[in-house]
Design a protein around this motif. Structure first.
Motif, PDB file in Angstrom:
ATOM      1  N   GLY A  57       0.780  -1.226   0.000  1.00 28.75           N
ATOM      2  CA  GLY A  57       0.000   0.000   0.000  1.00 28.75           C
ATOM      3  C   GLY A  57       0.811   1.274   0.000  1.00 28.75           C
ATOM      4  N   LYS A  58       2.023   1.217  -0.560  1.00 24.67           N
ATOM      5  CA  LYS A  58       2.823   2.441  -0.611  1.00 24.67           C
ATOM      6  C   LYS A  58       3.892   2.303  -1.683  1.00 24.67           C
ATOM      7  N   THR A  59       4.366   3.431  -2.162  1.00 19.86           N
ATOM      8  CA  THR A  59       5.480   3.433  -3.103  1.00 19.86           C
ATOM      9  C   THR A  59       6.241   4.734  -2.959  1.00 19.86           C
ATOM     10  N   THR A  60       7.531   4.676  -3.182  1.00 19.78           N
ATOM     11  CA  THR A  60       8.381   5.865  -3.105  1.00 19.78           C
ATOM     12  C   THR A  60       8.582   6.444  -4.497  1.00 19.78           C
ATOM     13  N   ILE A  61       8.361   7.731  -4.631  1.00 23.21           N
ATOM     14  CA  ILE A  61       8.576   8.422  -5.900  1.00 23.21           C
ATOM     15  C   ILE A  61      10.006   8.948  -5.922  1.00 23.21           C
ATOM     16  N   PRO A  62      10.814   8.587  -6.923  1.00 25.51           N
ATOM     17  CA  PRO A  62      12.198   9.075  -6.997  1.00 25.51           C
ATOM     18  C   PRO A  62      12.264  10.595  -6.954  1.00 25.51           C
ATOM     19  N   GLU A  63      13.332  11.106  -6.375  1.00 23.62           N
ATOM     20  CA  GLU A  63      13.473  12.543  -6.116  1.00 23.62           C
ATOM     21  C   GLU A  63      13.273  13.394  -7.361  1.00 23.62           C
ATOM     22  N   GLN A  64      13.785  12.918  -8.519  1.00 23.33           N
ATOM     23  CA  GLN A  64      13.709  13.740  -9.725  1.00 23.33           C
ATOM     24  C   GLN A  64      12.278  13.917 -10.241  1.00 23.33           C
ATOM     25  N   TYR A  65      11.346  13.039  -9.794  1.00 27.26           N
ATOM     26  CA  TYR A  65       9.958  13.135 -10.244  1.00 27.26           C
ATOM     27  C   TYR A  65       9.076  13.916  -9.276  1.00 27.26           C
ATOM     28  N   VAL A  66       9.547  14.119  -8.057  1.00 22.67           N
ATOM     29  CA  VAL A  66       8.715  14.726  -7.018  1.00 22.67           C
ATOM     30  C   VAL A  66       8.125  16.075  -7.428  1.00 22.67           C
ATOM     31  N   PRO A  67       8.898  16.984  -8.041  1.00 18.49           N
ATOM     32  CA  PRO A  67       8.341  18.303  -8.385  1.00 18.49           C
ATOM     33  C   PRO A  67       7.135  18.238  -9.320  1.00 18.49           C
ATOM     34  N   TYR A  68       6.985  17.142 -10.063  1.00  8.99           N
ATOM     35  CA  TYR A  68       5.843  17.021 -10.962  1.00  8.99           C
ATOM     36  C   TYR A  68       4.571  16.635 -10.211  1.00  8.99           C
ATOM     37  N   PHE A  69       4.744  16.095  -8.994  1.00  7.73           N
ATOM     38  CA  PHE A  69       3.601  15.697  -8.185  1.00  7.73           C
ATOM     39  C   PHE A  69       3.206  16.780  -7.187  1.00  7.73           C
ATOM     40  N   ILE A  70       4.199  17.396  -6.582  1.00  7.65           N
ATOM     41  CA  ILE A  70       3.928  18.338  -5.503  1.00  7.65           C
ATOM     42  C   ILE A  70       5.177  19.176  -5.259  1.00  7.65           C
ATOM     43  N   GLU A  71       5.011  20.271  -4.566  1.00  8.22           N
ATOM     44  CA  GLU A  71       6.148  21.115  -4.205  1.00  8.22           C
ATOM     45  C   GLU A  71       6.530  20.802  -2.761  1.00  8.22           C
ATOM     46  N   PRO A  72       7.480  19.897  -2.551  1.00  5.58           N
ATOM     47  CA  PRO A  72       7.788  19.425  -1.193  1.00  5.58           C
ATOM     48  C   PRO A  72       8.320  20.506  -0.273  1.00  5.58           C
ATOM     49  N   GLN A  73       8.883  21.599  -0.846  1.00  5.07           N
ATOM     50  CA  GLN A  73       9.399  22.644   0.022  1.00  5.07           C
ATOM     51  C   GLN A  73       8.286  23.338   0.803  1.00  5.07           C
ATOM     52  N   VAL A 128       8.495  11.496   4.295  1.00  7.83           N
ATOM     53  CA  VAL A 128       9.110  10.613   5.284  1.00  7.83           C
ATOM     54  C   VAL A 128      10.579  10.939   5.485  1.00  7.83           C
ATOM     55  N   SER A 129      10.953  11.152   6.739  1.00 11.49           N
ATOM     56  CA  SER A 129      12.363  11.300   7.105  1.00 11.49           C
ATOM     57  C   SER A 129      12.821   9.960   7.655  1.00 11.49           C
ATOM     58  N   GLN A 130      13.658   9.246   6.903  1.00  9.91           N
ATOM     59  CA  GLN A 130      14.089   7.923   7.308  1.00  9.91           C
ATOM     60  C   GLN A 130      15.160   8.006   8.389  1.00  9.91           C
ATOM     61  N   SER A 131      15.394   6.878   9.071  1.00 10.86           N
ATOM     62  CA  SER A 131      16.371   6.853  10.157  1.00 10.86           C
ATOM     63  C   SER A 131      17.777   7.205   9.677  1.00 10.86           C
ATOM     64  N   SER A 132      18.042   6.969   8.394  1.00  8.09           N
ATOM     65  CA  SER A 132      19.355   7.290   7.831  1.00  8.09           C
ATOM     66  C   SER A 132      19.523   8.792   7.602  1.00  8.09           C
ATOM     67  N   GLY A 133      18.418   9.535   7.776  1.00 10.57           N
ATOM     68  CA  GLY A 133      18.458  10.967   7.521  1.00 10.57           C
ATOM     69  C   GLY A 133      17.979  11.327   6.128  1.00 10.57           C
ATOM     70  N   ARG A 134      17.792  10.312   5.291  1.00 11.67           N
ATOM     71  CA  ARG A 134      17.331  10.545   3.925  1.00 11.67           C
ATOM     72  C   ARG A 134      15.844  10.881   3.931  1.00 11.67           C
ATOM     73  N   ARG A 135      15.457  11.865   3.137  1.00 13.53           N
ATOM     74  CA  ARG A 135      14.064  12.246   3.009  1.00 13.53           C
ATOM     75  C   ARG A 135      13.488  11.672   1.714  1.00 13.53           C
ATOM     76  N   VAL A 136      12.313  11.053   1.819  1.00 12.74           N
ATOM     77  CA  VAL A 136      11.695  10.473   0.633  1.00 12.74           C
ATOM     78  C   VAL A 136      10.231  10.881   0.579  1.00 12.74           C
ATOM     79  N   PHE A 137       9.714  10.901  -0.628  1.00 11.22           N
ATOM     80  CA  PHE A 137       8.312  11.240  -0.871  1.00 11.22           C
ATOM     81  C   PHE A 137       7.594   9.961  -1.266  1.00 11.22           C
ATOM     82  N   GLN A 138       6.572   9.600  -0.500  1.00  8.32           N
ATOM     83  CA  GLN A 138       5.839   8.369  -0.767  1.00  8.32           C
ATOM     84  C   GLN A 138       4.364   8.658  -1.019  1.00  8.32           C
TER      85      GLN A 138
END
Length: 272
Positions: A14-30, A56-66
């Motif tokens: 029930g979830k999927t991560t959108i690669p960083e380069q595609y995120v701006p086409y879905f939403i403005e995360p800033q 999502v801010s992962q434990s590694s510090g990486r931020r991802v858009f799901q």
């Protein structure tokens, strides 16, 4: 820009991560706060489903858009990409026996869905590659009965493998082959409830039942195979539990918490 997603295990969770380069086409995360989420409408096969954009801010510090999906959409996706779902679930069962087993789908069987951003609050899923099999129909019955749910359960303590939602009587034909169920019928005009059990749903759940002739909605619970022998006991336990809260025709002591009446008259050997 559209994002082409290969179907993998997380997709059916029930979830999927959108690669960083595609995120701006879905939403403005800033404009969003990381660690938060908000609702999004997901279109698939002409229907609208509820979902969430998750930052999502992962434990590694990486931020991802799901993007996460509701249960109704997950079920629709399992049926559409049934080949991938069957392969992944089969491999998960094998992995339980061999911890070194790797869950993956080989290239020739890889199915793909397109995520098409429509607006900041709406996204559409479109099938791009679907791999049909000769066993699609039986696999879909496995999904409906939640077969993999109870196969992957570590123990047999899970008495009920699936609860349906409330379903209109007009959709009864889609569910008549469900087996070993406790079912609930409701007449929402006369405010009546009836509870029963059936080895095959369609053998007992029919329009115009004498006990509740005006029923127009139903739901059911599928009993785990380990408990099929106790189907009637589960039914009577359910009837008696409902009777303690609803007015009833069995003359059981009740709190009468609702305007609905339980019309069952048979309570077996249960006593007040």
């Amino acid at each position: 820009m559209e994002y082409y997603k290969k179907i993998d295990k997380s997709f059916f969770d029930g979830k999927t991560t959108i690669p960083e380069q595609y995120v701006p086409y879905f939403i403005e995360p800033q404009n969003e706060m990381w660690g938060s989420s908000r609702k999004v409408k997901i279109k698939f096969q002409g229907k609208d489903f509820d979902g969430n954009y998750c930052f999502v801010s992962q434990s590694s510090g990486r931020r991802v858009f799901q993007i996460s999906f509701d249960g109704a959409l997950v079920k629709a996706l399992k049926n559409e990409f049934i080949q991938s779902y069957f392969v992944i679930e089969s491999q998960k069962l094998l992995k339980k026996e061999n911890s070194k087993f790797h869950t993956s789908i080989v290239g020739g069987n890889q199915e793909v869905v397109i995520f098409k951003p429509i607006s900041n609050d709406e996204v559409e899923l479109v099938t791009f590659i679907r791999v049909p099999t000769s066993y699609d129909n039986i696999f879909k019955k496995f999904v409906e009965a939640n077969v993999f749910g109870w196969l992957s359960n570590e123990s047999s303590n899970q008495m009920i493998t699936k609860y349906s939602s409330w379903i209109d009587i007009g959709e009864l034909n889609q569910h008549v082959n469900q087996n070993h169920v406790v079912y609930y019928l409701v007449d929402d005009n006369k405010k009546q409830i009836y509870i029963g059990s059936a080895k095959v749903l369609g053998s007992r759940v029919k329009p115009g039942r004498s006990e509740i002739p005006g029923w127009n909605k139903f739901m059911y619970a599928i009993v785990h195979p380990d408990f099929h022998a106790h189907l009637k006991e589960i039914e009577y336990h359910t009837i008696n539990s409902f009777a303690r809260f609803f007015a009833n025709n069995g003359k059981k002591s009740t709190l009468s918490l609702s305007e609905y009446t339980l019309v069952n008259k048979d309570y077996k050997y249960y006593r007040d």
